[in-house]
Design a protein around this motif. Structure first.
Motif, PDB file in Angstrom:
ATOM      1  N   LYS A   1       0.839  -1.204   0.000  1.00 36.85           N
ATOM      2  CA  LYS A   1       0.000   0.000   0.000  1.00 36.85           C
ATOM      3  C   LYS A   1       0.874   1.254   0.000  1.00 36.85           C
ATOM      4  O   LYS A   1       0.569   2.230  -0.685  1.00 36.85           O
ATOM      5  CB  LYS A   1      -0.906  -0.023   1.225  1.00 36.85           C
ATOM      6  CG  LYS A   1      -1.842   1.140   1.315  1.00 36.85           C
ATOM      7  CD  LYS A   1      -2.711   1.025   2.564  1.00 36.85           C
ATOM      8  CE  LYS A   1      -3.516   2.268   2.782  1.00 36.85           C
ATOM      9  NZ  LYS A   1      -4.285   2.213   4.018  1.00 36.85           N
ATOM     10  N   GLU A   2       1.975   1.232   0.760  1.00 32.74           N
ATOM     11  CA  GLU A   2       2.893   2.374   0.781  1.00 32.74           C
ATOM     12  C   GLU A   2       3.548   2.586  -0.576  1.00 32.74           C
ATOM     13  O   GLU A   2       3.713   3.720  -1.018  1.00 32.74           O
ATOM     14  CB  GLU A   2       3.973   2.183   1.845  1.00 32.74           C
ATOM     15  CG  GLU A   2       3.519   2.496   3.232  1.00 32.74           C
ATOM     16  CD  GLU A   2       4.666   2.510   4.224  1.00 32.74           C
ATOM     17  OE1 GLU A   2       5.818   2.209   3.854  1.00 32.74           O
ATOM     18  OE2 GLU A   2       4.393   2.821   5.385  1.00 32.74           O
TER      19      GLU A   2
ATOM     20  N   LEU B   1       3.316   5.928  -2.885  1.00 36.14           N
ATOM     21  CA  LEU B   1       4.470   6.636  -3.445  1.00 36.14           C
ATOM     22  C   LEU B   1       4.285   6.874  -4.946  1.00 36.14           C
ATOM     23  O   LEU B   1       4.474   7.994  -5.442  1.00 36.14           O
ATOM     24  CB  LEU B   1       5.756   5.858  -3.196  1.00 36.14           C
ATOM     25  CG  LEU B   1       6.992   6.368  -3.925  1.00 36.14           C
ATOM     26  CD1 LEU B   1       7.372   7.756  -3.446  1.00 36.14           C
ATOM     27  CD2 LEU B   1       8.139   5.392  -3.753  1.00 36.14           C
ATOM     28  N   LYS B   2       3.892   5.841  -5.677  1.00 35.75           N
ATOM     29  CA  LYS B   2       3.679   5.986  -7.120  1.00 35.75           C
ATOM     30  C   LYS B   2       2.585   7.001  -7.405  1.00 35.75           C
ATOM     31  O   LYS B   2       2.693   7.805  -8.332  1.00 35.75           O
ATOM     32  CB  LYS B   2       3.324   4.634  -7.739  1.00 35.75           C
ATOM     33  CG  LYS B   2       4.490   3.667  -7.780  1.00 35.75           C
ATOM     34  CD  LYS B   2       4.072   2.338  -8.387  1.00 35.75           C
ATOM     35  CE  LYS B   2       5.235   1.381  -8.475  1.00 35.75           C
ATOM     36  NZ  LYS B   2       4.832   0.074  -9.047  1.00 35.75           N
ATOM     37  N   ASP B   3       1.539   6.989  -6.592  1.00 35.89           N
ATOM     38  CA  ASP B   3       0.443   7.936  -6.768  1.00 35.89           C
ATOM     39  C   ASP B   3       0.906   9.369  -6.516  1.00 35.89           C
ATOM     40  O   ASP B   3       0.525  10.286  -7.250  1.00 35.89           O
ATOM     41  CB  ASP B   3      -0.703   7.563  -5.827  1.00 35.89           C
ATOM     42  CG  ASP B   3      -1.987   8.288  -6.168  1.00 35.89           C
ATOM     43  OD1 ASP B   3      -2.314   8.364  -7.366  1.00 35.89           O
ATOM     44  OD2 ASP B   3      -2.653   8.774  -5.241  1.00 35.89           O
ATOM     45  N   ILE B   4       1.727   9.568  -5.497  1.00 37.02           N
ATOM     46  CA  ILE B   4       2.256  10.910  -5.201  1.00 37.02           C
ATOM     47  C   ILE B   4       3.089  11.421  -6.368  1.00 37.02           C
ATOM     48  O   ILE B   4       2.948  12.573  -6.787  1.00 37.02           O
ATOM     49  CB  ILE B   4       3.089  10.898  -3.906  1.00 37.02           C
ATOM     50  CG1 ILE B   4       2.187  10.691  -2.700  1.00 37.02           C
ATOM     51  CG2 ILE B   4       3.901  12.179  -3.751  1.00 37.02           C
ATOM     52  CD1 ILE B   4       2.937  10.379  -1.426  1.00 37.02           C
TER      53      ILE B   4
ATOM     54  N   GLN C   1       8.396   8.105 -16.063  1.00 44.54           N
ATOM     55  CA  GLN C   1       7.597   8.164 -17.284  1.00 44.54           C
ATOM     56  C   GLN C   1       6.542   7.059 -17.313  1.00 44.54           C
ATOM     57  O   GLN C   1       5.520   7.176 -17.991  1.00 44.54           O
ATOM     58  CB  GLN C   1       8.467   8.034 -18.537  1.00 44.54           C
ATOM     59  CG  GLN C   1       9.329   9.227 -18.828  1.00 44.54           C
ATOM     60  CD  GLN C   1      10.633   9.204 -18.019  1.00 44.54           C
ATOM     61  OE1 GLN C   1      10.957   8.205 -17.379  1.00 44.54           O
ATOM     62  NE2 GLN C   1      11.346  10.299 -18.033  1.00 44.54           N
ATOM     63  N   ASP C   2       6.783   5.955 -16.590  1.00 44.98           N
ATOM     64  CA  ASP C   2       5.841   4.824 -16.609  1.00 44.98           C
ATOM     65  C   ASP C   2       4.665   5.015 -15.652  1.00 44.98           C
ATOM     66  O   ASP C   2       3.740   4.215 -15.643  1.00 44.98           O
ATOM     67  CB  ASP C   2       6.568   3.526 -16.243  1.00 44.98           C
ATOM     68  CG  ASP C   2       7.575   3.120 -17.293  1.00 44.98           C
ATOM     69  OD1 ASP C   2       7.500   3.618 -18.431  1.00 44.98           O
ATOM     70  OD2 ASP C   2       8.445   2.291 -16.976  1.00 44.98           O
ATOM     71  N   LEU C   3       4.717   6.043 -14.833  1.00 43.63           N
ATOM     72  CA  LEU C   3       3.656   6.210 -13.831  1.00 43.63           C
ATOM     73  C   LEU C   3       2.443   6.857 -14.379  1.00 43.63           C
ATOM     74  O   LEU C   3       2.058   7.425 -15.120  1.00 43.63           O
ATOM     75  CB  LEU C   3       4.181   7.017 -12.639  1.00 43.63           C
ATOM     76  CG  LEU C   3       5.363   6.386 -11.941  1.00 43.63           C
ATOM     77  CD1 LEU C   3       5.865   7.304 -10.835  1.00 43.63           C
ATOM     78  CD2 LEU C   3       4.982   5.048 -11.339  1.00 43.63           C
TER      79      LEU C   3
END
Length: 138
Positions: A49-50, A54-57, A136-138
């Motif tokens: 979940k963390e 992080l990816k979402d941020i 770039q992949d996010l």
């Protein structure tokens, strides 16, 4: 089970102490085997979940930078991220997020007003394993 015979009827009094202790000890033994597995699964889910947070941020900071036309700065330091917005050469602190299962090398990510970051990859240590995240992949 303890039975009492007499006067043509059998009476059931209940379980003996030995039977109860045997059943309880077997239940405790099984719980001691299953308990650590469920705790480990819970910790893995929390760590995952963390990582998703992080990816979402990282993704949302790029979007915010594009939508507002402002520059943003992410300061990654040990196990926290400081989010700042750059307006007229002044950095405004937006917030800080601490992680338990993720650590970073100290680095700064700058997002321009078009939502592009100044670096392509960041190195993250996730549950003592090194991961390379491509922005770039996010």
């Amino acid at each position: 089970m303890h039975l009492i015979k007499g006067s043509g009827r059998e009476r059931i009094l209940g379980f003996t102490m030995v039977e109860l202790l045997t059943v309880l000890s077997l239940m405790i033994f099984l719980m001691s085997l299953i308990g650590p597995l469920s705790v480990s699964t819970f910790e893995k889910a929390k760590a995952k979940k963390e990582l998703l947070l992080l990816k979402d941020i990282l993704k949302e900071t790029g979007k915010m930078s594009y939508l507002t036309g402002k520059k943003y700065q992410l300061l990654l330091n040990k196990s926290s991220i400081h989010i700042k917005r750059l307006e007229s050469q002044i950095l405004t602190d937006i917030g800080k997020i601490d992680f338990e299962n993720i650590t970073f090398e100290s680095q700064v990510i700058l997002y321009d007003k078009y939502g592009h970051s100044d670096i392509a990859n960041i190195n993250v240590f996730f549950r003592h394993e090194e991961l390379k995240l491509r922005l770039q992949d996010l």
